[in-house]
Every structure is written in C-alpha cells, then in structure tokens.
Write a protein that holds these residues in place. Structure first.
Motif, PDB file in Angstrom:
ATOM      1  N   SER A  82       0.832  -1.212   0.000  1.00 44.15           N
ATOM      2  CA  SER A  82       0.000   0.000   0.000  1.00 44.15           C
ATOM      3  C   SER A  82       0.858   1.249   0.000  1.00 44.15           C
ATOM      4  N   GLU A  83       0.379   2.261  -0.710  1.00 45.53           N
ATOM      5  CA  GLU A  83       1.006   3.585  -0.669  1.00 45.53           C
ATOM      6  C   GLU A  83       0.024   4.534   0.007  1.00 45.53           C
ATOM      7  N   LEU A  84       0.509   5.267   0.981  1.00 48.30           N
ATOM      8  CA  LEU A  84      -0.354   6.263   1.633  1.00 48.30           C
ATOM      9  C   LEU A  84       0.189   7.651   1.335  1.00 48.30           C
ATOM     10  N   GLU A  85      -0.565   8.424   0.567  1.00 50.47           N
ATOM     11  CA  GLU A  85      -0.211   9.828   0.349  1.00 50.47           C
ATOM     12  C   GLU A  85      -1.040  10.676   1.307  1.00 50.47           C
ATOM     13  N   PHE A  86      -0.411  11.723   1.824  1.00 47.53           N
ATOM     14  CA  PHE A  86      -1.121  12.607   2.754  1.00 47.53           C
ATOM     15  C   PHE A  86      -0.486  13.993   2.698  1.00 47.53           C
ATOM     16  N   VAL A  90       9.723   6.479   2.631  1.00 44.25           N
ATOM     17  CA  VAL A  90       9.003   7.737   2.861  1.00 44.25           C
ATOM     18  C   VAL A  90       9.614   8.783   1.935  1.00 44.25           C
ATOM     19  N   HIS A  91       8.784   9.616   1.282  1.00 39.94           N
ATOM     20  CA  HIS A  91       9.358  10.709   0.496  1.00 39.94           C
ATOM     21  C   HIS A  91       8.416  11.907   0.443  1.00 39.94           C
ATOM     22  N   ALA A  92       8.979  13.033   0.054  1.00 41.76           N
ATOM     23  CA  ALA A  92       8.169  14.231  -0.180  1.00 41.76           C
ATOM     24  C   ALA A  92       7.533  14.075  -1.550  1.00 41.76           C
ATOM     25  N   GLU A  93       6.200  14.223  -1.622  1.00 42.21           N
ATOM     26  CA  GLU A  93       5.474  13.991  -2.879  1.00 42.21           C
ATOM     27  C   GLU A  93       5.393  15.275  -3.708  1.00 42.21           C
ATOM     28  N   TYR A  94       4.602  15.168  -4.759  1.00 35.90           N
ATOM     29  CA  TYR A  94       4.530  16.243  -5.742  1.00 35.90           C
ATOM     30  C   TYR A  94       3.855  17.508  -5.202  1.00 35.90           C
ATOM     31  N   PHE A 126       3.354  14.182   1.449  1.00 38.78           N
ATOM     32  CA  PHE A 126       4.338  13.120   1.671  1.00 38.78           C
ATOM     33  C   PHE A 126       3.699  11.778   1.332  1.00 38.78           C
ATOM     34  N   GLU A 127       4.559  10.789   1.193  1.00 31.75           N
ATOM     35  CA  GLU A 127       4.039   9.436   0.933  1.00 31.75           C
ATOM     36  C   GLU A 127       4.827   8.434   1.755  1.00 31.75           C
ATOM     37  N   ILE A 128       4.107   7.457   2.276  1.00 34.17           N
ATOM     38  CA  ILE A 128       4.744   6.358   2.981  1.00 34.17           C
ATOM     39  C   ILE A 128       4.257   5.069   2.329  1.00 34.17           C
TER      40      ILE A 128
HETATM   41 MG    MG Z   1       2.896   8.766  -4.863  1.00 31.40          MG
END
Ligand code: MG
Ligand code: GLU
Length: 469
Positions: free
Chosen positions: A160-164, A211-215, A220-222
């Motif tokens: 799973s990818e969680l963007e928030f 974990v990264h900083a998203e667009y 962010f996304e985990i």
């Molecule tokens: Mg993403």
C-alpha cells in the motif's frame, strides 16, 4: 517485539497469533496469554476500529481487562454504523439499515498493536446477535474473498502507498512558498516528524518501506511492504491512526482527502498486488506480454476490464472526481501499461535492477475508499479474471492523452455516474455482496445530494480532515 514508547517499557507483541482468530474464537489459553502481555506492557485501553462505507474510521474502546469480552461477545453497535455519511450528520438509511436492531462489534485479537500512551489498537468486525458474520461488514467481506483465493490455490500479497498532506492544526497550508517535489529539503525540514513516524511504526510492529516528499505542496508518501490481503488492509488503517498521532505530536494536522486544496495535487491510495500459485509467480516467467503467465494475464485483464464499475467504491466521494484527472498520475484512464503512470493499472515489472517481483499497481484508488473493500475489489476482479480466463486488453504504452482521437476511455470522474455504474454492476454483487453495495450506494447518493450545491473550495475545507484518524 519490545517497544520503548511512552514512559513505561511496553512489551505487547503484535500479531500474536499466526492467523487472525475471527470469525471463530481465540482459545482461552491464547486470550489469557494476551491479557498477561497487555498487563506487562502497561496497556490500559483497547481501541477497536471499523472503516465505514464513506471511508471514515470509527472506533469503540474498552479497558484492557475487557479484551476477552471485546473479542468473544463484542460490543453493541447500531446497524447504522455502515450507513454513516462523510458529513458527520447524515445517516443513509436503507431497507436493511434502520433505527432498530443491533450488531456485535468483535475485536480481532490477532492484529493488536501498541500505539503509545498505554493504548492498543485492533480491527473489529460486525456480527449479528446470533453470532453470524454480518453481510454488511467490509472486513468480513474481504475475509470471504481471501477464502475464495485460497480455494483457487492463489497466494496473494498486497502493498500500500499512503499519500497525505500535512497542514497546521487548523487545517491550513504549512508552506507558503515554493515546494520541491521529491525534494531533500522538504523531507529533511520535517525530519523530526519522519523519525518519530519510523519509531512509532516500529513500536507498533508495522514495517515501513519508504518515505518521500510527494509532488503536492506539503504532501508526503509512505509505502507499506507487501502483506497478505487482510493484514495489508488492517495495516493501512493502523498506519492512518499512527500518522494522525505522530502529526499531532509535532503540531501538524493531516489530510487524506483526495483533493486537500483546490488546484493542488490529490492524495492517492494506490495498491500493489501480486499472485503465486503452486510456488509459481503468476506475473513473471511466462510467455505472455512482459513475461506474464496465462493466469497472470487473466488476472490483469479481469482488473482492467472490471475497474470502471467499481469507481464508486475506489474513488467515489464528492471530491474524488476532482482528483481523477489526466496528467496527475492518478490513473485516470481505463487501461493498463508497463510502468505507465497515467494508466489506472500500471504493471510494475521485475528487472535485473529490481528483481523483487512483478506486481500490478492499481492507481485510481483514493483514501476515501474503505481499504477492506478496495482490496476485496481488486482481488475479486483478479480471481474472476483467472476463473474465466479473461482476455488481456491491448496495452497502452504511451500517455493516453497523447493519442489522437482520445481512443482510451477515462474512468468516471462524475460521482453520480460512478454510483450508477456500481448500481448496475453484476460483478459488484458477486464480489462485494448485495448488502454492501446497497449501503455503499446509499452513502454515496446521500453525499452527492448533501454537497450538490457546495462550491468546491468549501467542500475541500469541510472534508479536509474527515478521512484522518
Ligand atoms: Mg505517490
Ligand atoms: N498523487 C497522485 C494520486 O493522486 C499519485 C502520484 C504518484 O504517482 O505517486 O494518485
């Protein structure tokens, strides 16, 4: 696993039982051992959660000494739990869901996790007063679909990818200036949040892949690594609970809204799924396109052709259509392609550089989808594809919007149309069952009516935090 969160050393071991214990009961010995561990870990409160049809996480809790009762007898809950709407006020009554009756909410003790502050979290399921699984229960439905996979001899893993988006405590923007997508600077600017996040997830027995900083600004996304389907959906819920707690500790609010701010990047909730049968991965090592086995190609075909009927389940909130647009990598087009980020279904190939295994990424899903129903939908479509030896549609190997004449259809981005597609779907009746389709449609239609006249801006404000825990 031992944890060191909080003032007292906690020793609650998550996933104590090799298999989740519902719908039968955990043994008395297992429950007694659990009680001892809860006491040793200083756990005082057990919080059990369900996710409703609007994708909102709801909870009931008991003192830790009542864990056995929470599991065996459960807590009373109105059937309206599955007809609650996203606005916090509406109840979308159906012929089966009215003001009378009662259900039992039973705790799954095999998935308890320490979440800090002397609290343990666990998922719960709905049962009727005769002790039978309730057909309106999303987690129970996923259990049924998983049993179908077992009968078909297919082992399944789901990542799973969680963007928030992080906000201030009032839900407003944190960053006024330039945001650097995938930037080191925004990631490191929030390093205390991220290291706390890793510690908190580890303490809860929840692995993190990256974990990264998203667009989008403040996005962010985990990613959570692959797990068996029921566990994977539980882990999405646990991750949202933990993320909310960690964000709060650092003075942030958190939004899982598909459109947190007008004009901003949306939050997705992509799933990655893979299959093994008789020890053989179904998505690699074969003679089909990109090495697909025949059954793997049929699973992919089943997902791609079935998805349009399930958008009300996967991305059906009043805000979801505003996310599901071309050029956003949200998977707006009803097609598949190898590493194609504009396709609803991206085939992620195993390569010499990353031999970890081919998987199917379903990108159109957003965080308003009930995670149990999202996994049940994708797995159910794949299983039907395998059963019917479904044909694989032609691959779309380029950006669909670049093809003259727009031959690739878009997934519905009109929630009213998406609801009609679900209402007319025989597949949805088979995979999710009539009771769930009925209550989900009632909720979606209520939400559509409730927000029909609301300007988009006001809707983003009203709904910014409702999918957070
Ligand atoms: Mg993403
Ligand atoms: N934020 C995009 C979405 O709404 C996904 C971007 C990505 O591919 O990670 O699904």
């Amino acid at each position: 696993m031992s944890t060191t969160t909080g003032r007292r050393r906690q020793t609650l071991t998550v996933q104590m039982f090799s298999e989740p214990a519902l719908p039968g009961c955990a043994t008395t010995a297992d429950l007694a051992a659990l009680q001892v561990r809860l006491e040793a870990g200083g756990i005082e409160l057990i919080v059990g959660t369900i996710v409703d049809m609007a994708g909102v996480i709801r909870a009931k809790s008991v003192p830790a000494e009542r864990v056995e009762s929470f599991h065996r007898r459960g807590l009373g809950a109105s059937p309206t739990f599955n007809a609650f709407c996203v606005d916090g006020a509406g109840i979308a009554f159906t012929p089966a869901i009215g003001v009378t009756g009662d259900l039992r909410l039973r705790l799954e003790p095999g998935s308890l996790a320490a979440i800090g502050d002397q609290i343990a979290w666990g998922p719960v399921e709905f049962f009727d007063q005769q002790g039978r699984p309730d057909p309106g229960c999303a987690r129970g439905r996923l259990r049924t679909v998983v049993a179908e996979a077992q009968i078909a001899g297919v082992d399944v893993l789901v990542g799973s990818e969680l963007e928030f988006v992080l906000t201030d405590l009032t839900g407003e923007r944190l960053t006024a200036g330039t945001w650097l997508p995938y930037g080191a600077a925004p990631l490191l600017a929030c390093s205390a949040f991220h290291t706390d996040l890793l510690r908190t997830f580890t303490a809860a027995g929840l692995p993190v892949e990256q974990v990264h900083a998203e667009y989008g600004t403040d996005q962010f996304e985990i990613s959570l690594p692959p797990a068996p389907p029921l566990r994977a959906a539980d882990q999405v819920v646990l991750a949202r609970v933990l993320l909310g707690r960690v964000a709060g500790r650092h003075g942030f609010g958190i939004s899982f809204s598909p459109l947190p701010f007008v004009g901003a990047a949306g939050n997705g909730a992509h799933l990655h799924i893979s299959f093994v049968s008789d020890g053989q991965p179904l998505l690699s090592g074969g003679s089909g396109p990109h090495g697909l086995q025949p059954a793997g190609a049929s699973a992919l075909g089943g997902i791609v052709t079935g998805l349009p009927e399930f958008i009300a389940v996967l991305a059906g909130s009043p805000l979801s259509g505003s996310r599901l647009g071309p050029g956003t990598w949200a998977g707006a087009y009803a097609c598949w392609g190898l590493e194609n980020r504009e396709a609803a279904v991206r085939l992620c190939g195993a390569t010499p550089g990353d031999p970890s295994g081919t998987n199917i990424e379903v990108k159109c899903i957003d965080p308003t989808a009930n995670p149990y129903l999202a996994v049940a939908t994708v797995l159910g479509l794949a299983l039907r594809g395998i059963e019917l030896a479904a044909a694989l549609p032609d691959e779309v190997a380029v950006n669909p919007s670049s093809i003259p004449g727009d031959p690739v259809p878009r997934l519905s981005h009109d929630p009213a149309e998406a609801a009609e597609l679900l209402a007319n779907s025989a597949l949805a009746q088979q995979i999710l069952g009539g009771r769930i389709v009925e209550s989900l449609l009632a909720v979606r239609r209520w939400e559509l009516a409730a927000y029909a006249e609301t300007p988009l801006e006001d809707m983003t404000v009203a709904l910014r935090r409702v999918w957070s825990a």
